[in-house]
Design a protein around this motif. Structure first.
Motif, PDB file in Angstrom:
ATOM      1  N   ASP A  97      -1.242  -6.839  12.049  1.00  0.00           N
ATOM      2  CA  ASP A  97      -0.439  -6.083  11.083  1.00  0.00           C
ATOM      3  C   ASP A  97      -0.936  -6.347   9.667  1.00  0.00           C
ATOM      4  O   ASP A  97      -0.958  -5.414   8.831  1.00  0.00           O
ATOM      5  N   ARG A  98      -1.324  -7.574   9.371  1.00  0.00           N
ATOM      6  CA  ARG A  98      -1.885  -7.890   8.063  1.00  0.00           C
ATOM      7  C   ARG A  98      -3.207  -7.152   7.860  1.00  0.00           C
ATOM      8  O   ARG A  98      -3.498  -6.678   6.758  1.00  0.00           O
ATOM      9  N   LEU A  99      -4.002  -7.068   8.912  1.00  0.00           N
ATOM     10  CA  LEU A  99      -5.260  -6.327   8.824  1.00  0.00           C
ATOM     11  C   LEU A  99      -4.994  -4.863   8.503  1.00  0.00           C
ATOM     12  O   LEU A  99      -5.728  -4.247   7.713  1.00  0.00           O
ATOM     13  N   ASP A 100      -3.955  -4.300   9.081  1.00  0.00           N
ATOM     14  CA  ASP A 100      -3.599  -2.907   8.807  1.00  0.00           C
ATOM     15  C   ASP A 100      -3.212  -2.693   7.350  1.00  0.00           C
ATOM     16  O   ASP A 100      -3.313  -1.565   6.839  1.00  0.00           O
ATOM     17  N   ARG A 101      -2.776  -3.758   6.661  1.00  0.00           N
ATOM     18  CA  ARG A 101      -2.332  -3.604   5.271  1.00  0.00           C
ATOM     19  C   ARG A 101      -3.480  -3.607   4.272  1.00  0.00           C
ATOM     20  O   ARG A 101      -3.267  -3.299   3.100  1.00  0.00           O
ATOM     21  N   LEU A 102      -4.675  -3.984   4.679  1.00  0.00           N
ATOM     22  CA  LEU A 102      -5.822  -3.908   3.772  1.00  0.00           C
ATOM     23  C   LEU A 102      -6.107  -2.444   3.456  1.00  0.00           C
ATOM     24  O   LEU A 102      -6.102  -1.598   4.358  1.00  0.00           O
ATOM     25  N   ASP A 103      -6.384  -2.142   2.192  1.00  0.00           N
ATOM     26  CA  ASP A 103      -6.749  -0.761   1.872  1.00  0.00           C
ATOM     27  C   ASP A 103      -8.128  -0.465   2.448  1.00  0.00           C
ATOM     28  O   ASP A 103      -8.905  -1.369   2.785  1.00  0.00           O
ATOM     29  N   ASP A 104      -8.477   0.808   2.559  1.00  0.00           N
ATOM     30  CA  ASP A 104      -9.702   1.216   3.237  1.00  0.00           C
ATOM     31  C   ASP A 104     -10.955   0.650   2.573  1.00  0.00           C
ATOM     32  O   ASP A 104     -11.889   0.227   3.256  1.00  0.00           O
ATOM     33  N   GLU A 105     -11.002   0.646   1.234  1.00  0.00           N
ATOM     34  CA  GLU A 105     -12.192   0.143   0.555  1.00  0.00           C
ATOM     35  C   GLU A 105     -12.395  -1.341   0.840  1.00  0.00           C
ATOM     36  O   GLU A 105     -13.518  -1.789   1.104  1.00  0.00           O
ATOM     37  N   THR A 106     -11.315  -2.106   0.808  1.00  0.00           N
ATOM     38  CA  THR A 106     -11.410  -3.537   1.109  1.00  0.00           C
ATOM     39  C   THR A 106     -11.817  -3.757   2.555  1.00  0.00           C
ATOM     40  O   THR A 106     -12.674  -4.601   2.853  1.00  0.00           O
ATOM     41  N   PHE A 107     -11.220  -2.990   3.452  1.00  0.00           N
ATOM     42  CA  PHE A 107     -11.539  -3.133   4.874  1.00  0.00           C
ATOM     43  C   PHE A 107     -13.006  -2.818   5.145  1.00  0.00           C
ATOM     44  O   PHE A 107     -13.694  -3.568   5.842  1.00  0.00           O
ATOM     45  N   VAL A 108     -13.512  -1.726   4.596  1.00  0.00           N
ATOM     46  CA  VAL A 108     -14.906  -1.332   4.831  1.00  0.00           C
ATOM     47  C   VAL A 108     -15.859  -2.370   4.249  1.00  0.00           C
ATOM     48  O   VAL A 108     -16.855  -2.739   4.877  1.00  0.00           O
ATOM     49  N   SER A 109     -15.574  -2.862   3.041  1.00  0.00           N
ATOM     50  CA  SER A 109     -16.436  -3.889   2.438  1.00  0.00           C
ATOM     51  C   SER A 109     -16.476  -5.139   3.300  1.00  0.00           C
ATOM     52  O   SER A 109     -17.543  -5.736   3.505  1.00  0.00           O
ATOM     53  N   ALA A 110     -15.325  -5.557   3.819  1.00  0.00           N
ATOM     54  CA  ALA A 110     -15.273  -6.749   4.662  1.00  0.00           C
ATOM     55  C   ALA A 110     -15.993  -6.519   5.981  1.00  0.00           C
ATOM     56  O   ALA A 110     -16.692  -7.410   6.492  1.00  0.00           O
TER      57      ALA A 110
END
Length: 372
Positions: A97-110
């Motif tokens: 659920d915490r992973l779902d809260r990352l915005d798309d730009e942050t998620f893609v960079s990570a």
């Protein structure tokens, strides 16, 4: 060389020892992908790999650079969610659920960390919105093969669908093997976190950090934590968008790795192993001397750090180390003549990788050093 964490102004109560199912799942997946890094887990890795259904095993290869090439920050999303709790969830579902809260730009960079190792701590735009980084991510994914490239293209084109796909993948891993594995190691890790928390309260940060690993030290006067690694980075435990704090997470699968999350605007995290099994080192004096001579150059030690994690091309090493291709080739030749690396061709790419069996014979200290 070291990764530095500035804790100036950070009260001791903002230092947390916690356990994370998602972080441990990441280390379990890394162990399955690189069993040579984890000789003590050989039995578990062999049995688990053999029990995987073909569909799940095939899906794991599509995104294995998240846990094989680097240990992606997507496994510790609590540290990147703005204004959220500074510790992981109590269950895999809460971590996801915490992973779902990352915005798309942050998620893609990570998710695409392996494409930006040289600029990791500096931050900057996401490949999702920057054309140059987008092209770079595709080129570096292509060097890994068609599946990583396909995954990268899907991620850049439609991050939302990939996020759904990735969550389902992790949930299927939980059903297939991780739920039982987590039940086996959870009590050990919880006891470790409680012990270190108690030590922190009784004797202070220096004692608690020193008990984590001899590679982690606190300069109390400078208010700076130094993590001895074959990499250079700097971050602060205060003033990040995710809020002030430092989290330390123990891992039963971690040795010999000691990971540090120090991405810009993320709360720093130290992910450390519990237990350090000894490895045999039966090399002859002549062989040992030849190989240690090859490793006497600091740049070749850095090459080993990269090549110990995953195969790299000469071009990728040139970019990661910011040196010329001929210089990389010269150092690779020395390592190859010493029998420390292997090479193989994949299409138009030549991939180099550290020979883990040979390196293990040099002793656990060297192995732990280059993989830390």
């Amino acid at each position: 060389m070291s990764v530095t964490i500035d804790i100036t102004g950070l009260p001791p109560e903002r230092i947390d020892f916690a356990i994370s199912p998602l972080a441990e799942l990441g280390m379990a997946l890394h162990t399955l992908s690189e069993p040579g890094h984890h000789p003590a887990q050989h039995g578990w890795a062999t049995a688990t790999a053999a029990s995987l259904k073909p569909d799940l095993a095939d899906r794991l290869t599509e995104a294995d650079f998240l846990w094989r090439t680097t240990f992606s920050d997507v496994f510790m999303p609590f540290a990147g969610v703005k204004g959220h709790a500074r510790v992981p969830g109590t269950s895999l579902a809460e971590d996801l659920d915490r992973l779902d809260r990352l915005d798309d730009e942050t998620f893609v960079s990570a998710a695409l960390e392996f494409t930006c190792s040289s600029t990791y701590s500096a931050g900057g735009p996401s490949p999702l919105v920057n054309a140059e980084l987008r092209s770079r991510a595709r080129d570096m994914a292509a060097a890994r093969g068609p599946k990583p490239l396909e995954f990268t293209d899907r991620l850049l084109a439609d991050p939302g669908s990939v996020r759904v796909w990735l969550r389902r993948l992790f949930e299927d891993c939980d059903d297939a093997f991780f739920r039982d594995t987590w039940q086996r190691v959870r009590m050990q890790l919880a006891a470790e976190a409680r012990q270190k928390t108690d030590l922190l309260h009784r004797r202070g940060p220096a004692a608690a950090l020193g008990a984590v690993s001899s590679a982690v030290t606190l300069d109390e006067e400078a208010r700076r934590i130094e993590v001895d690694k074959l990499s250079v980075g700097h971050t602060s435990a205060v003033g990040t968008e995710a809020g002030a704090g430092l989290t330390l997470i123990p891992s039963a699968f971690g040795w010999p790795h000691l990971w540090v999350l120090y991405a810009r605007n993320w709360r720093p995290v130290i992910h450390y192993p519990v237990g350090s099994p000894e490895l045999a080192s039966p090399a002859s004096l002549e062989v040992l001397q030849r190989r240690m001579d090859a490793l006497s150059h600091p740049l070749r030690m850095q090459l080993c750090r990269f090549l110990g994690r995953t195969p790299y091309t000469t071009v990728e090493l040139t970019d990661a180390l910011n040196i010329t291709a001929p210089e990389v080739s010269r150092h690779l030749t020395v390592l190859k003549k010493a029998g420390l690396i292997t090479t193989r061709r994949r299409g138009r790419y030549v991939l180099h990788q550290l020979d883990m069996t040979v390196v293990a014979r040099l002793g656990s200290d060297f192995l732990e050093g280059v993989l830390r």
